[in-house]
Write a protein that holds these residues in place. Structure first.
Motif, short mmCIF file in Angstrom:
data_model
loop_
_atom_site.label_atom_id
_atom_site.label_comp_id
_atom_site.label_asym_id
_atom_site.label_seq_id
_atom_site.Cartn_x
_atom_site.Cartn_y
_atom_site.Cartn_z
N ALA A 30 -14.03 -44.90 -10.75
CA ALA A 30 -14.74 -45.06 -9.47
C ALA A 30 -16.24 -45.57 -9.90
N VAL A 31 -16.82 -45.05 -10.99
CA VAL A 31 -18.31 -45.47 -11.75
C VAL A 31 -17.83 -46.92 -12.13
N ASN A 32 -17.08 -47.03 -13.04
CA ASN A 32 -16.66 -48.53 -13.59
C ASN A 32 -16.30 -49.49 -12.46
N ALA A 33 -15.81 -49.06 -11.31
CA ALA A 33 -15.62 -50.27 -10.08
C ALA A 33 -16.85 -50.08 -9.21
N HIS A 34 -17.89 -49.36 -9.58
CA HIS A 34 -19.01 -49.33 -8.46
C HIS A 34 -18.66 -49.02 -7.18
N ASP A 35 -17.86 -48.02 -7.10
CA ASP A 35 -17.10 -47.43 -5.79
C ASP A 35 -17.81 -46.17 -5.69
N LYS A 36 -18.84 -46.03 -5.21
CA LYS A 36 -19.77 -44.93 -4.61
C LYS A 36 -18.95 -43.88 -3.72
N ASP A 37 -18.27 -44.47 -2.63
CA ASP A 37 -17.51 -43.57 -1.65
C ASP A 37 -16.46 -43.00 -2.26
N ALA A 38 -15.61 -43.87 -3.55
CA ALA A 38 -14.57 -42.92 -4.16
C ALA A 38 -14.99 -41.92 -5.07
N PHE A 39 -16.02 -42.31 -5.74
CA PHE A 39 -16.96 -41.28 -6.55
C PHE A 39 -17.41 -39.96 -5.59
N LEU A 40 -17.93 -40.14 -4.81
CA LEU A 40 -18.27 -38.96 -3.60
C LEU A 40 -17.04 -38.12 -3.49
N LYS A 41 -16.15 -38.86 -3.01
CA LYS A 41 -14.62 -38.08 -2.49
C LYS A 41 -14.18 -37.22 -3.65
N LEU A 42 -14.48 -37.39 -5.03
CA LEU A 42 -13.91 -36.57 -5.97
C LEU A 42 -14.98 -35.53 -6.32
N LEU A 43 -15.99 -35.27 -5.41
CA LEU A 43 -17.03 -34.13 -5.71
C LEU A 43 -16.72 -33.08 -4.39
N THR A 44 -17.19 -31.89 -4.71
CA THR A 44 -17.12 -30.81 -3.83
C THR A 44 -18.28 -31.13 -2.88
N ALA A 45 -18.43 -30.60 -1.56
CA ALA A 45 -19.52 -30.68 -0.84
C ALA A 45 -20.71 -30.09 -1.35
N ASP A 46 -20.65 -29.22 -2.23
CA ASP A 46 -21.79 -28.41 -2.89
C ASP A 46 -21.95 -28.54 -4.35
N ALA A 47 -21.26 -29.78 -4.84
CA ALA A 47 -21.31 -30.32 -6.33
C ALA A 47 -22.88 -30.25 -6.83
N THR A 48 -22.84 -29.77 -7.96
CA THR A 48 -24.22 -29.84 -8.83
C THR A 48 -24.06 -30.50 -10.01
N MET A 49 -25.15 -31.07 -10.63
CA MET A 49 -25.26 -31.80 -11.80
C MET A 49 -26.50 -31.32 -12.60
N SER A 50 -26.31 -31.62 -13.96
CA SER A 50 -27.66 -31.71 -14.87
C SER A 50 -27.49 -32.95 -15.55
N ASP A 51 -28.94 -33.09 -16.26
CA ASP A 51 -29.12 -34.12 -17.04
C ASP A 51 -29.99 -33.84 -17.94
N ASP A 52 -29.64 -33.67 -19.37
CA ASP A 52 -30.28 -33.12 -20.43
C ASP A 52 -30.77 -31.87 -20.33
N GLY A 53 -29.73 -31.11 -19.77
CA GLY A 53 -29.81 -29.83 -19.55
C GLY A 53 -31.20 -29.32 -18.34
N SER A 54 -31.42 -30.24 -17.52
CA SER A 54 -32.09 -29.94 -16.36
C SER A 54 -31.06 -30.22 -15.08
N ASP A 55 -31.28 -29.35 -14.14
CA ASP A 55 -30.46 -29.63 -13.01
C ASP A 55 -31.34 -30.80 -12.27
N ARG A 56 -30.53 -31.59 -11.52
CA ARG A 56 -31.10 -32.49 -10.87
C ARG A 56 -30.65 -32.65 -9.17
N ASP A 57 -31.25 -33.36 -8.48
CA ASP A 57 -30.54 -33.73 -7.15
C ASP A 57 -29.54 -34.68 -7.59
N LEU A 58 -28.27 -34.21 -7.00
CA LEU A 58 -27.23 -34.96 -7.54
C LEU A 58 -26.95 -36.38 -6.68
N HIS A 59 -27.45 -36.45 -5.39
CA HIS A 59 -27.21 -37.63 -4.76
C HIS A 59 -28.37 -38.68 -5.25
#
Length: 120
Positions: A30-59
């Motif tokens: 999905a990332v490589n196809a630049h398909d944001k809808d497909a990417f988001l469908k792979l995440l839970t509704a409450d998914a979280t993420m971090s970048d270099d050890g700091s939590d970020r706003d996922l969207h």
């Protein structure tokens, strides 16, 4: 930093369909196809993420670092059943960098509940 001598070839990327975890493989696709809808469908509704050890706003992060800047993943290696990747990641903002990604799959196995990324 790339430690290769001029006569050594660059590492060969692993095709997303060859990754051990199909959900992670679908996210890379999905990332490589630049398909944001497909990417988001792979995440839970409450998914979280971090970048270099700091939590970020996922969207906000996904828009800025992946889709608005044409992000692309070349997977160099995988471990932990395909849920930990080393990637040559590039986008129009930062260029190319070696990054590590770790994915947590929600119970039931169909979606990603968290991902963590940072420089490798």
């Amino acid at each position: 930093m790339d430690e290769r001598t001029p006569d050594q070839e660059a590492p060969v990327a692993i095709a997303p369909g060859k990754l051990s975890d199909p959900v992670v493989g679908a996210l890379v696709t999905a990332v490589n196809a630049h398909d944001k809808d497909a990417f988001l469908k792979l995440l839970t509704a409450d998914a979280t993420m971090s970048d270099d050890g700091s939590d970020r706003d996922l969207h906000d992060w996904v828009d800025r670092e992946i889709f608005d800047s044409r992000g692309h993943m070349d997977v160099l290696s995988e471990s932990d059943g395909g849920r930990a990747l080393v990637i040559d990641y590039r986008n129009d903002t930062w260029g190319e960098m070696r990054t590590a990604w770790r994915f947590t799959i929600a119970p039931g196995g169909g979606r990603i509940s968290r991902f963590e990324t940072g420089q490798a």
